[in-house]
Design a protein around this motif. Structure first.
Motif, PDB file in Angstrom:
ATOM      1  N   GLN A  10       0.788  -1.250  -0.016  1.00 32.12           N
ATOM      2  CA  GLN A  10      -0.152  -0.093  -0.115  1.00 32.12           C
ATOM      3  C   GLN A  10       1.105   1.126  -0.078  1.00 32.12           C
ATOM      4  O   GLN A  10       0.704   2.145  -0.815  1.00 32.12           O
ATOM      5  CB  GLN A  10      -0.967   0.071   1.129  1.00 32.12           C
ATOM      6  CG  GLN A  10      -1.713   1.390   1.234  1.00 32.12           C
ATOM      7  CD  GLN A  10      -2.661   1.684   0.371  1.00 32.12           C
ATOM      8  OE1 GLN A  10      -3.104   0.765  -0.331  1.00 32.12           O
ATOM      9  NE2 GLN A  10      -2.825   2.924   0.182  1.00 32.12           N
TER      10      GLN A  10
ATOM     11  N   GLN B 281      -3.847  -2.316  -3.524  1.00 28.59           N
ATOM     12  CA  GLN B 281      -5.024  -3.017  -2.807  1.00 28.59           C
ATOM     13  C   GLN B 281      -4.656  -4.235  -2.240  1.00 28.59           C
ATOM     14  O   GLN B 281      -3.884  -5.090  -3.116  1.00 28.59           O
ATOM     15  CB  GLN B 281      -6.279  -3.014  -3.159  1.00 28.59           C
ATOM     16  CG  GLN B 281      -6.763  -1.573  -3.539  1.00 28.59           C
ATOM     17  CD  GLN B 281      -8.337  -1.679  -3.883  1.00 28.59           C
ATOM     18  OE1 GLN B 281      -8.775  -2.410  -4.294  1.00 28.59           O
ATOM     19  NE2 GLN B 281      -8.769  -0.322  -4.200  1.00 28.59           N
TER      20      GLN B 281
ATOM     21  N   ILE C 107     -10.217   6.211   2.538  1.00 29.71           N
ATOM     22  CA  ILE C 107      -9.322   5.075   2.159  1.00 29.71           C
ATOM     23  C   ILE C 107      -9.124   4.184   3.390  1.00 29.71           C
ATOM     24  O   ILE C 107      -8.755   4.857   4.391  1.00 29.71           O
ATOM     25  CB  ILE C 107      -8.091   5.112   1.411  1.00 29.71           C
ATOM     26  CG1 ILE C 107      -8.373   6.099   0.022  1.00 29.71           C
ATOM     27  CG2 ILE C 107      -7.468   3.976   1.112  1.00 29.71           C
ATOM     28  CD1 ILE C 107      -9.083   5.298  -0.931  1.00 29.71           C
TER      29      ILE C 107
ATOM     30  N   LYS D   1      -7.734   9.068   6.209  1.00 30.92           N
ATOM     31  CA  LYS D   1      -8.003   7.708   6.062  1.00 30.92           C
ATOM     32  C   LYS D   1      -8.842   7.131   7.166  1.00 30.92           C
ATOM     33  O   LYS D   1      -8.789   7.625   8.143  1.00 30.92           O
ATOM     34  CB  LYS D   1      -6.551   6.667   6.127  1.00 30.92           C
ATOM     35  CG  LYS D   1      -5.594   7.075   5.133  1.00 30.92           C
ATOM     36  CD  LYS D   1      -6.095   6.680   3.713  1.00 30.92           C
ATOM     37  CE  LYS D   1      -4.950   6.968   2.825  1.00 30.92           C
ATOM     38  NZ  LYS D   1      -3.966   7.965   2.555  1.00 30.92           N
TER      39      LYS D   1
ATOM     40  N   ARG E 167      -9.100   0.231  -0.161  1.00 31.92           N
ATOM     41  CA  ARG E 167     -10.172   0.440  -0.755  1.00 31.92           C
ATOM     42  C   ARG E 167     -11.095   1.774  -0.221  1.00 31.92           C
ATOM     43  O   ARG E 167     -10.963   1.860   1.223  1.00 31.92           O
ATOM     44  CB  ARG E 167     -11.178  -0.677  -0.533  1.00 31.92           C
ATOM     45  CG  ARG E 167     -12.649  -0.713  -1.227  1.00 31.92           C
ATOM     46  CD  ARG E 167     -12.498  -0.287  -2.853  1.00 31.92           C
ATOM     47  NE  ARG E 167     -11.899  -1.603  -3.564  1.00 31.92           N
ATOM     48  CZ  ARG E 167     -12.416  -2.832  -3.655  1.00 31.92           C
ATOM     49  NH1 ARG E 167     -13.531  -3.193  -3.257  1.00 31.92           N
ATOM     50  NH2 ARG E 167     -11.757  -3.801  -4.220  1.00 31.92           N
ATOM     51  N   ALA E 168     -11.654   2.478  -1.047  1.00 32.98           N
ATOM     52  CA  ALA E 168     -12.288   3.563  -0.410  1.00 32.98           C
ATOM     53  C   ALA E 168     -13.755   3.142   0.449  1.00 32.98           C
ATOM     54  O   ALA E 168     -14.114   2.095  -0.190  1.00 32.98           O
ATOM     55  CB  ALA E 168     -12.973   4.355  -1.547  1.00 32.98           C
TER      56      ALA E 168
END
Length: 299
Positions: free
Chosen positions: A119, A125, A173, A197, A283-284
Motif C-alpha cells: 500500500q 490494494q 481509504i 484515512k 479501498r475507499a
C-alpha cells in the motif's frame, strides 16, 4: 493512484506461502476449501520448510515469495500463517513485476508488514483476512468474506457494538492491520500514509501498557490526528498483570483520541478471533457509527 488487482475467477491459480513462522499442522482442509471455490492451489517450498521457528531460513522464504510475485499465472498469494518474520525479508524482495501486474496478497497478523508495504510503496490494494492456518477455527462468515473479497463480490458490515462508541460518519481509504506491525513500519518505506484515512487496528497478547505505548507513539507522530475514522477490532489474550494497568484497551484508546472528532467504533469483527472478517486495505469506504450500531461499506 490506487491500483486494484484483478478479481479471481474459477480456474485461477493461487499460491500459499509462509513468509514468517513455520506451520504447526497440515493445511490440507484449507486447501480443500480453496479448491472448492474453483481455485488451483500451488504450495510454496516454505509450506514444508523448517528453520528454528521460521518456515525455512530468510533466503528460502524470500525466494519462495519472489517466485510467486514474479509468476504472472499466479493471481493471488495467501500467507499460510503469521507469527514473526516478514520484516526480515521484505527489503530483499523485488516488487517490479508485481507492481506492473498486481495480484492480491492476503493475510493478517505478521502479514500486515506485506500489506502495509504494497500500500505504502505501490498503492496496491490487498486483503486483511483469514489465513489457511486459521481456516479450521474461522467462522463460516469470515471465510465467506475472504472468498467475496477475492472474487469481487459485494461486501458490507453491520453489527452492534458492546462498547461505547463515538458516533459519526466518515469516508476515506481503509488502511490498518496489526498494531504492533504498523508501529514497526514507522519511519520506513513500508509506512502507510494516514492522512484522511479510516484506520482499523487489532492485536493479540499485548499488555494494556504496550497497547497504550504504541498508540501514543502514533499520536505523538501526528498519525492519529490525521484520520477520518477509527475502527477497533479485537485486542485479546491480554495477560493479567500483578499491578493492574487501570484501563481496558477500549478505555485507553478512547482517552488517547478524545480530542479528535472523528467516529470511533469498537468490537469490529477483525483480528485474532474466529470471526476475523476480510477487509480490503486501500479501498475507499464509508463508516457510519450510530451509538452501538456500526456499518462499513465500500464505495
Amino acid at each position: 493512484m490506487i491500483k486494484q488487482p484483478p478479481y479471481l475467477k474459477k480456474g485461477d491459480k493461487i499460491a500459499i506461502v509462509c513468509p514468517a513462522n513455520k506451520l504447526k499442522k497440515s493445511i490440507a482442509p484449507a486447501i480443500a476449501l480453496l479448491e472448492s471455490w474453483g481455485l488451483q492451489v500451488i504450495q510454496g517450498k516454505s509450506i514444508h520448510a523448517d528453520h528454528f521457528q521460521f518456515a525455512g531460513d530468510d533466503k528460502l522464504r524470500t525466494a519462495d515469495l519472489q517466485t510467486f510475485l514474479d509468476d504472472a499465472d499466479i493471481k493471488a498469494i495467501i500467507a499460510a500463517r503469521g507469527g514473526y518474520g516478514g520484516i526480515r525479508i521484505i527489503d530483499q524482495l523485488d516488487f517490479t513485476a508485481f507492481n506492473k501486474n498486481p495480484k492480491w496478497i492476503a493475510g493478517f497478523s505478521d502479514t500486515t508488514a506485506l500489506l502495509s508495504h504494497v500500500q505504502a510503496a505501490f498503492h496496491i490494494q490487498s486483503i486483511h483476512g483469514q489465513m489457511p492456518a486459521s481456516f479450521e477455527e474461522g467462522t463460516r462468515l469470515s471465510l465467506e468474506t475472504l472468498r467475496k473479497a477475492l472474487f469481487g463480490e459485494e461486501l458490507h458490515y453491520n453489527y452492534t457494538s458492546t462498547a461505547i462508541n463515538r458516533s459519526g460518519q466518515a469516508e476515506g481509504i481503509l488502511i490498518g492491520g496489526n498494531l504492533s506491525l504498523l508501529v514497526a513500519m514507522q519511519g520506513s518505506v513500508s509506512e502507510m500514509d494516514y492522512t484522511g484515512k479510516i484506520l482499523f487496528l487489532e492485536d493479540v497478547g499485548e499488555h494494556e501498557y504496550a497497547i497504550d505505548r504504541m498508540l501514543r507513539m502514533l499520536k505523538r507522530s501526528g498519525k492519529l490526528a490525521l484520520l477520518k475514522g477509527l475502527i477497533i477490532g479485537a485486542f485479546n489474550e491480554i495477560e493479567p498483570q500483578e499491578i493492574p494497568f487501570g484501563q481496558t484497551p477500549e478505555e485507553l484508546i478512547m482517552d488517547i483520541v478524545l480530542e479528535y472528532d472523528y467516529p470511533v467504533c469498537f468490537n469490529f469483527p477483525v483480528g485474532h478471533i474466529p470471526d476475523n472478517n476480510a477487509l480490503i486495505v486501500g479501498r475507499a469506504a464509508i463508516m457510519n457509527v450510530d451509538n452501538a450500531e456500526v456499518k462499513l461499506a465500500y464505495l
